[in-house]
Design an enzyme around this catalytic site. Structure first.
Site, PDB file in Angstrom:
ATOM      1  N   TYR A  68      54.702-104.438 -46.194  1.00 50.07           N
ATOM      2  CA  TYR A  68      54.822-103.156 -46.895  1.00 50.07           C
ATOM      3  C   TYR A  68      55.924-103.254 -47.947  1.00 50.07           C
ATOM      4  CZ  TYR A  68      51.832-101.214 -43.276  1.00 50.07           C
ATOM      5  OH  TYR A  68      50.769-100.963 -42.446  1.00 50.07           O
ATOM      6  N   ASN A 115      43.639 -94.978 -47.560  1.00 48.57           N
ATOM      7  CA  ASN A 115      42.672 -95.825 -48.247  1.00 48.57           C
ATOM      8  C   ASN A 115      41.250 -95.427 -47.841  1.00 48.57           C
ATOM      9  OD1 ASN A 115      41.065 -97.882 -49.262  1.00 48.57           O
ATOM     10  ND2 ASN A 115      41.937 -99.479 -47.955  1.00 48.57           N
ATOM     11  N   CYS A 132      43.555-103.049 -46.924  1.00 51.19           N
ATOM     12  CA  CYS A 132      44.810-102.546 -46.362  1.00 51.19           C
ATOM     13  C   CYS A 132      45.128-103.209 -45.022  1.00 51.19           C
ATOM     14  CB  CYS A 132      44.779-101.025 -46.252  1.00 51.19           C
ATOM     15  SG  CYS A 132      43.422-100.379 -45.285  1.00 51.19           S
ATOM     16  N   HIS A 133      44.127-103.826 -44.384  1.00 49.49           N
ATOM     17  CA  HIS A 133      44.385-104.531 -43.126  1.00 49.49           C
ATOM     18  C   HIS A 133      45.275-105.760 -43.337  1.00 49.49           C
ATOM     19  CE1 HIS A 133      40.818-106.493 -44.840  1.00 49.49           C
ATOM     20  NE2 HIS A 133      41.191-107.584 -44.193  1.00 49.49           N
ATOM     21  N   GLU A 157      39.525-113.421 -40.779  1.00 49.23           N
ATOM     22  CA  GLU A 157      39.840-114.046 -42.066  1.00 49.23           C
ATOM     23  C   GLU A 157      40.587-115.363 -41.884  1.00 49.23           C
ATOM     24  OE1 GLU A 157      41.567-111.334 -44.883  1.00 49.23           O
ATOM     25  OE2 GLU A 157      39.889-109.939 -44.715  1.00 49.23           O
TER      26      GLU A 157
END
Length: 160
Positions: free
Chosen positions: A99, A122, A130-131, A157
């Site tokens: 952040y 979002n 945003c993850h 991912e």
């Protein structure tokens, strides 16, 4: 007219909304508040070309063959939120940012909490990633879809 349809994902059923040939929402469908925000006569359940493209790209993402989404987006939000969301779109697949790093990138070094609130608002999950935003210490702080889903997405991912 806004068009919407549902997509069955490994995370659960997702709601996709498009208006004027751009994606405006992608959320878990248990978030029924999204549809209730629009007048009923302005919504039609229909799989438009944008929604069909989103479904194809989501299939590829979940199979591990798509790392970058190529869809027209128009998330509804404040100028600050849009600034944050634009930066989120630059975080590469499989990587994370804190952040604080996002706050520095938008030239608002004390804006960590505001970045967190923008993440929370979002309207286009996954595609505006945003993850991929985590705590400075590497912890998985907050996610509108729940920490377990954030954890699943980051692991997906990392392994694809």
């Amino acid at each position: 007219m806004k068009y919407f349809d549902y997509y069955s994902s490994p995370l659960g059923t997702m709601l996709i909304i498009e208006e004027n040939n751009v994606l405006t929402h992608l959320t878990l469908s248990d978030n029924t508040q999204v549809l209730s925000n629009f007048p009923a006569d302005s919504l039609q359940q229909k799989s438009s070309s944008v929604i069909s493209s989103a479904k194809i790209q989501l299939n590829e993402y979940f199979k591990g063959t798509r790392k970058i989404f190529q869809l027209p987006l128009n998330p509804i939000g404040t100028p600050f939120q849009k600034k944050v969301w634009n930066v989120l779109c630059t975080i590469p697949f499989g990587e994370t940012r804190s952040y604080k790093e996002i706050a520095l990138q938008i030239e608002n070094p004390k804006g960590c909490r505001a970045v967190g609130m923008a993440n929370n608002r979002n309207p286009i999950m996954l595609i505006i990633p945003c993850h991929r935003v985590i705590g400075t210490d590497g912890s998985l702080i907050g996610y509108a879809g729940g920490i377990e889903i954030k954890k699943w997405l980051l692991e997906h991912e990392r392994t694809n």
